[in-house]
Design a protein around this motif. Sequence first.
Motif, short mmCIF file in Angstrom:
data_model
loop_
_atom_site.label_atom_id
_atom_site.label_comp_id
_atom_site.label_asym_id
_atom_site.label_seq_id
_atom_site.Cartn_x
_atom_site.Cartn_y
_atom_site.Cartn_z
N GLU A 268 0.83 -1.21 0.00
CA GLU A 268 0.00 0.00 0.00
C GLU A 268 0.87 1.26 0.00
O GLU A 268 0.58 2.23 -0.71
CB GLU A 268 -0.89 -0.03 1.25
N GLN A 269 1.93 1.25 0.79
CA GLN A 269 2.81 2.41 0.86
C GLN A 269 3.58 2.61 -0.45
O GLN A 269 3.77 3.74 -0.90
CB GLN A 269 3.77 2.26 2.04
N LYS A 270 3.99 1.52 -1.05
CA LYS A 270 4.71 1.64 -2.32
C LYS A 270 3.79 2.16 -3.42
O LYS A 270 4.21 2.99 -4.23
CB LYS A 270 5.29 0.28 -2.70
N ILE A 271 2.55 1.68 -3.45
CA ILE A 271 1.61 2.19 -4.45
C ILE A 271 1.40 3.69 -4.25
O ILE A 271 1.36 4.45 -5.22
CB ILE A 271 0.26 1.44 -4.35
N ALA A 272 1.29 4.12 -2.99
CA ALA A 272 1.07 5.54 -2.71
C ALA A 272 2.18 6.41 -3.28
O ALA A 272 1.95 7.54 -3.71
CB ALA A 272 0.94 5.76 -1.20
N SER A 273 3.41 5.87 -3.32
CA SER A 273 4.53 6.66 -3.84
C SER A 273 4.37 6.96 -5.32
O SER A 273 5.10 7.78 -5.88
CB SER A 273 5.85 5.92 -3.61
#
Length: 836
Positions: A268-273
């Motif tokens: 989820e955090q990587k997608i947000a980037s």
Amino acid sequence: MMLGWCGATSSSGAAEIDFNRDIRPILAENCFYCHGQDPNKREADLRLDDREAATAKGAIVPGDAATSLLIERIHATDPDVQMPPPTSNRKLSDAQKQLLKDWITQGARYQKHWAYEPPIRPAAPEVTGRDWVRTPIDQFVLARLEQEKLAPSPEASRATLIRRLSIDLTGLPPSPEEVQQFVDDNDPLAYEKLVDRLLASPHYGERMALAWLDAARYADSNGFQQDGDTWQWMWRDNLAALLNRDLPFDEFTKWQLAGDLIPDATTEQKIASGFNRNHLLNGEGGAIAEEQRFVILFDRVDTTATTWLGLTMACAQCHDHKYDPITQVDYYSLMDGFNHLPESGTPQRFSSRIRVAPPLMELPTEENLAYIAKIEAEIATIEKEMAPSLALVFEGWRLGITADNSAADLAGLAEDLATIARKEEKDRSDNEKQKLAAGLQKYFDEKVRSQLAAKLDGLPKIDGLRKQIADYRADQIPRVMIMSDERARQTSVLSRGEYLSPTEPVSFNTPAFLPPLPSDAPKNRLGFAQWLFLPDHPLTARVQVNRMWQHFFGTGIVKTSEDFGVQSEYPLHGPLLDWLAVEFRENGWSVKKMHRLIVTSATYRQASRVTPELKSRDIENRLFARSSRFRMPSLVLRDWALRASGLLDTRVGGKPVYPYQPDGIWESLAITKERDFTYPASSGSDLYRRSLYTFWRRTVGPANMFDASNRQACRVRAVPTSTPLHALTTLNDPTWAEAARVLAERTIAASGNLEEQLSIAFARVVSRQPTPSELSLLRRAYDKQQAIFAADPAAATASLQVGSAPRNQSLDAVQHASLASVCLAIMNLDEALTRE
């Protein structure tokens, strides 16, 4: 420190002149371009943005305007010495000249730009009309109104309030039943409960995501002529989910700017980037990859600075900023944080349709996995049936090439396997036997089988199915673009911003005129995201609460929401801006809490009616003596029409859809046969998804979203427009025509009485009951349309053919078409199109 937000201005010199409010705007507009911090453009080696430099040159003699060269020059009539020069097309008014003179007489006191001072919570001012106040926001607004001898407007009706809240918080109309329930609710906290319900709706995140899509320049294609499709919709869904969750804004920012750098980063955090991978990608044949990489880099810096700092840093790409204290070194030191992606600058082709650029995350959906599993099961079935025959072929081949260890046909076999194969059986170890068996099987499958076993039934079908899987993976498996710091690069200042002209090397740092980056902070994007939330950071909180205010009032407290720099507007409600900024910071950076605070204020709850006095004194509503009134964004208008008619599919999230568009809308892109640019129109419920999910082609945006950003650059302030295109869309676009037809059919089913039908339709669109005079006008409109269609029944039938939704054929066509025409007229009422 307060900066004289409410000080009085006087041309007589009797009142204290405030530099930030009264003088800096004059100098910034007329003088700083030639006499600012940029040495490359500075004339006469004179700076007026710095007191020491200005006084050293005698341009300003504090306390003595008569001997100050600045005053002499601005009053000069000789065009060779007059300032600003006549050729600059700038001219000072007499009042501005007097202000400069009085300011110098008072001592020519300079101040640091108000936006670069850390916000400190001011005390809420005392007011006379205390009974009107619901939140501290109201004290600040009322204090200014009382200073201007104005009174706030009465509270809006309950029907107006529920409609206003629905537009602002979810973008979807309340049902007539919900309106009536709220109107009749005697609970003293009925309004607050309504606010909480809307804030908890899954549609809240969809509504709030719209502004972020514009800021992130989100689209579903690359741009440029090839305009390959992407899978960035996964970032869009992630965004809406985080907004629904009310992830604290400091954490939200870390995810958007550096989700990939967070220790043990989640998917989820990587997608947000991916916020900073929503840029254009140029895959044209003549594009130079490294040049395009720098275009993308510059875009990332500018987008990040605009979104979080409210600064226009693009000027510093080529030279020191002419107005703000941003140097070229500042620009490239910040850019270093974005310069370590393993990217080439051009997209990679996955299929004729898909072009994206690494780094990527491959994230197959359940639908993808199910499809691949189905094809693989077919392959497994065929292989099981073929296994005996294929085994005989393989065994014959294996024996053939190993029968004579000195003359075996081992061409192309890996050397280590060939060495084992040349040994006699008795000389091979058990490990070698296993390795040889596996290696020969693999070699056979990849290199030999298709030749020796081509005539076996099923083999061509297996190869076709495997190609089908490969093509499907390339075209359908989502690969969302994300950030990464895997590539070590040296960042340098570029002479005049030219990527082929590096000068001095720099390492990551934040702009020097703002609080320093802590020594223990990571020297990368994560450190930058953390730095934005330092307690003494002057910009982050101010910029964000200003955009919140802009969302709810149409205009920010600072009108130039994209620019808080020296050329920004001086805020009329500076103390309120600072109070909100500190409140945001000290409330755990909760966006929903701030939204709740704003919409529960008496300021927000005012009626929007413009009185003659307010029209003459504050037509733009900058004092907030009423609620703002503005046309809904086109994306919201479309959703409103679909929901009012009952057509809207309210599923949350998912890949883009292709609702109605003009015929051949993409054909101009099909200049080669390399790719089919036929618009792949959706069917069924996908036609009625929210506008958020419409496929956004950068080169040809959705035609019925007439006021939206082109998504090619960061945009944080919508510019209202009024062109015939708006009315042409809402009166003629298939979405509105079909919605009106379905709304008419729905009202006919609800009542057999015409006036009740008209009232139902009106309430579903406008969220209130029509007055008797309005109902009379609607009846007259219906009668007029009925006379037209009764004279031409074929026209009535034709008008009911628009759209894919099935029509109840048992309805009288003339009656249905007449009511549909009135429903379309209701949808085009000013009140229907306007957020009041």
